[in-house]
Design an enzyme around this catalytic site. Structure first.
Site, PDB file in Angstrom:
ATOM      1  N   ASP A   9     -22.134  -1.428  -1.449  1.00  0.00           N
ATOM      2  CA  ASP A   9     -22.424  -2.129  -0.377  1.00  0.00           C
ATOM      3  C   ASP A   9     -23.118  -1.315   0.756  1.00  0.00           C
ATOM      4  OD1 ASP A   9     -21.944  -4.569  -1.549  1.00  0.00           O
ATOM      5  OD2 ASP A   9     -20.166  -4.965  -0.057  1.00  0.00           O
TER       6      ASP A   9
ATOM      7  N   ASP B 291     -10.647   2.909  -4.849  1.00  0.00           N
ATOM      8  CA  ASP B 291     -11.624   3.090  -3.784  1.00  0.00           C
ATOM      9  C   ASP B 291     -12.382   4.444  -3.830  1.00  0.00           C
ATOM     10  OD1 ASP B 291     -10.875   0.805  -2.518  1.00  0.00           O
ATOM     11  OD2 ASP B 291      -9.345   1.629  -1.036  1.00  0.00           O
TER      12      ASP B 291
ATOM     13  N   ASP C  95     -12.434   7.007  -2.415  1.00  0.00           N
ATOM     14  CA  ASP C  95     -11.906   8.611  -2.033  1.00  0.00           C
ATOM     15  C   ASP C  95     -10.950   8.673  -3.022  1.00  0.00           C
ATOM     16  OD1 ASP C  95     -10.516   6.619  -0.833  1.00  0.00           O
ATOM     17  OD2 ASP C  95      -9.323   8.088   0.377  1.00  0.00           O
TER      18      ASP C  95
ATOM     19  N   ASP D 202      -6.003  -7.442  -1.057  1.00  0.00           N
ATOM     20  CA  ASP D 202      -5.294  -6.929  -1.942  1.00  0.00           C
ATOM     21  C   ASP D 202      -3.865  -7.781  -1.913  1.00  0.00           C
ATOM     22  OD1 ASP D 202      -4.751  -5.766   0.367  1.00  0.00           O
ATOM     23  OD2 ASP D 202      -4.900  -3.729  -0.163  1.00  0.00           O
TER      24      ASP D 202
END
Length: 571
Positions: free
Chosen positions: A155, A214, A216, A308
């Site tokens: 995105d 994610d 990281d 989530d």
């Protein structure tokens, strides 16, 4: 003497108005125009006396009483989850003993078809510093290449970053990895919207499970082999959640303190929820979902900033079970700047409160789960864990207790000031024994952060202000540790393999940081308030709270002046 006698009569020998009254009745004031200050001040003193006796003192006493009750609620909850976690460890009730687990082996006749089809989703947004790490780790997962799809959901609004991510995906595709680079023309729904859009592609229809990481996060190569078999052999399990391991925990004091909080969350809270109720909040990453469970629960929704947790609660209400694997670790990065951490904590505190407001009635009316599980979700998970914990920490320790020094008639029981908080602190410190020597600093730091967590929780409960604000947590990778390198963008091969330690093109229109921008005035204001209370206690009331008040005010000043965490490099 007469003025002093009047003040003592009305307020006691240690009242805060006695000093002011003495000044009003002093010779200097009487000589100022020969004004009769006694006649002017006496009605005001009477009004203050009435307000103090019938409104202010009862209100503070009531607030302290409520805080003490909530503190006891937190104590019971901490003792309960700690006991469950201890039992699991003592009797070694590992997931393999509670659920069926068999390693998936390739069959000579069926070949790799015995492996379920897995989709690995990596949502990202302008992740210049860490995109290579997450993509590389996902592409390194051990699983038959024809039974796994890596899906990068980009995105990014930074065109340079977008090109870099696409180029990295192409590099792995050239190595034979089945990787898809997906973009969309808007950021509707943020992460939830990206994950939802990613599931609409035709190739996803063949997949049974989705692993989410994610940008990281870096899973070990055997991650799928250790998690997916639980889903394959236990059709009632919807989610397998792994534990986070922090690669930059020793970067600064702030990351060490974050590690202490999150280690307790994973080692105790998640373990207890998984073992006792087969429910816990999905952490948003480093987990594997059953696609049919996601669809059954209604898919990803963007109505809150905790998509989530939203999905996890809805799936639980459909009767699905969750499993936490504490032995499976996934490397990740903690926010190392105070600004980034504040944004993250706002999202983590506002979202759950807002979700509770929207789902409380639905949880109560649900017929598919037991009364005890609903009680756990509503009471332990939401009310105590997401609302009361923030409320008590700030209102009690940073407001009510300091204000009580101005009112000698207000006594807080010793157990409420010392014993119960100490037990709660010891219960929460078991997550990271190696950092036990930092426990006092940790508590002071948690009290500072409670200012923002409470504000965020109230924002979520009342659907106010920044309730839907989504700020991506800033990741620095190694950019703040290394010197910039000059990259020749005409050499494509070198561009692909280079370690990017500084943006190729600086971000445009970035304003220079003002001197005042490094200060956080809310923290400074609370610090000044606590210094005032401490001084009054030290010189007048002598309740003995001044030591705590002075030390806690220092913590607020340190945070307020920006001397916590590291300073982000200028781009």
């Amino acid at each position: 003497m007469e003025a002093n006698a009047t003040s003592i009569l009305l307020f006691g020998d240690q009242g805060p108005i006695s000093f002011i009254t003495t000044i009003f009745h002093s010779r200097q004031w009487r000589e100022l125009g020969h004004t009769n200050w006694r006649e002017i001040s006496y009605p005001l003193i009477q009004v203050w006396n009435i307000l103090r006796t019938f409104l202010i003192v009862p209100l503070i006493r009531f607030t302290i009483f409520i805080c003490l009750v909530m503190t006891c609620m937190i104590l019971v909850e901490k003792l309960f989850v700690g006991f469950v976690s201890l039992i699991v460890r003592i009797f070694q009730l590992k997931p393999e003993k509670r659920y069926k687990w068999e390693s998936i082996q390739q069959d000579e006749e069926k070949g790799s078809s015995v492996y379920p089809m897995v989709l690995v989703q990596i949502p990202m947004y302008n992740e210049r510093e860490v995109y290579k790490l997450s993509i590389g780790a996902a592409c390194g997962l051990q699983w038959p290449s024809d039974r796994v799809i890596i899906q990068v959901l980009d995105d990014s609004t930074d065109l340079v970053v977008k090109d870099l991510v696409e180029t990295e995906c192409q590099r792995w595709r050239n190595k034979g990895i089945n990787i898809k680079y997906e973009v969309r023309n808007n950021r509707k729904g943020y992460k939830a919207g990206a994950l939802k859009e990613g599931m609409k592609h035709d190739y996803v229809q063949d997949c049974e499970f989705i692993a989410v990481f994610d940008a990281d996060f870096q899973p070990d190569s055997d991650f799928l082999h250790r998690t997916v078999p639980f889903l394959v052999h236990n059709p009632d399990i919807a989610l397998v959640q792994s534990r986070w391991r922090f690669v930059n925990a020793d970067e600064c004091l702030m990351t060490r303190l974050q590690e202490m909080s999150l280690d307790y969350h994973f080692k105790v809270e998640q373990e207890a929820g998984s073992s006792m109720f087969s429910f816990f909040g999905f952490n948003g990453t480093a987990g594997v979902w059953r696609i049919s469970a996601i669809i059954d629960a209604g898919g990803w929704k963007d109505r809150t900033t905790v998509e989530d947790m939203d999905l996890a609660v809805r799936a639980t209400l459909k009767g699905w079970k969750f499993l936490y694997l504490g032995d499976v670790h996934v490397k990740s990065e903690l926010p190392s700047t105070f600004k980034a951490f504040r944004f993250q904590q706002h999202r983590w505190s506002c979202g759950p409160a807002n979700l509770f407001k929207k789902m409380a009635i639905e949880i109560i009316q649900n017929q598919k789960v037991s009364f005890w599980k609903k009680l756990h979700i509503i009471y332990d998970f939401f009310i105590v864990g997401k609302i009361i914990a923030h409320t008590v920490t700030f209102i009690y320790y940073c407001m009510a207790l300091p204000i009580s020094v101005f009112f000698p008639e207000i006594d807080i029981p010793y157990w409420g000031v010392v014993y119960v908080p100490t037990i709660i602190t010891l219960c929460k410190s078991v997550g990271t024994p190696s950092s036990f020597h930092l426990v006092i600093i940790w508590i002071l730091y948690e009290n500072v952060m409670s200012l923002h967590r409470l504000k965020a929780a109230l924002t979520g409960l009342f659907d106010a202000g920044r309730v839907n604000e989504w700020v991506v947590t800033e990741k620095l990778g190694d950019t703040h540790k290394t010197k910039p390198v000059v990259i020749d963008i005409t050499e494509a091969d070198k561009l692909i393999d280079s370690e990017l330690t500084k943006p190729i093109n600086p971000k445009l229109n970035k304003k220079k940081t003002k001197f005042s921008d490094r200060f956080y005035f809310k923290e400074i204001a609370v610090g000044l308030f606590m210094v005032l209370c401490g001084c009054y206690d030290l010189f007048i009331t002598s309740k003995g709270y001044y030591i705590y008040l002075f030390v806690q005010s220092c913590a607020f000043f340190v945070a307020g002046c920006g001397y916590i965490g590291i300073q982000a490099p200028d781009s």
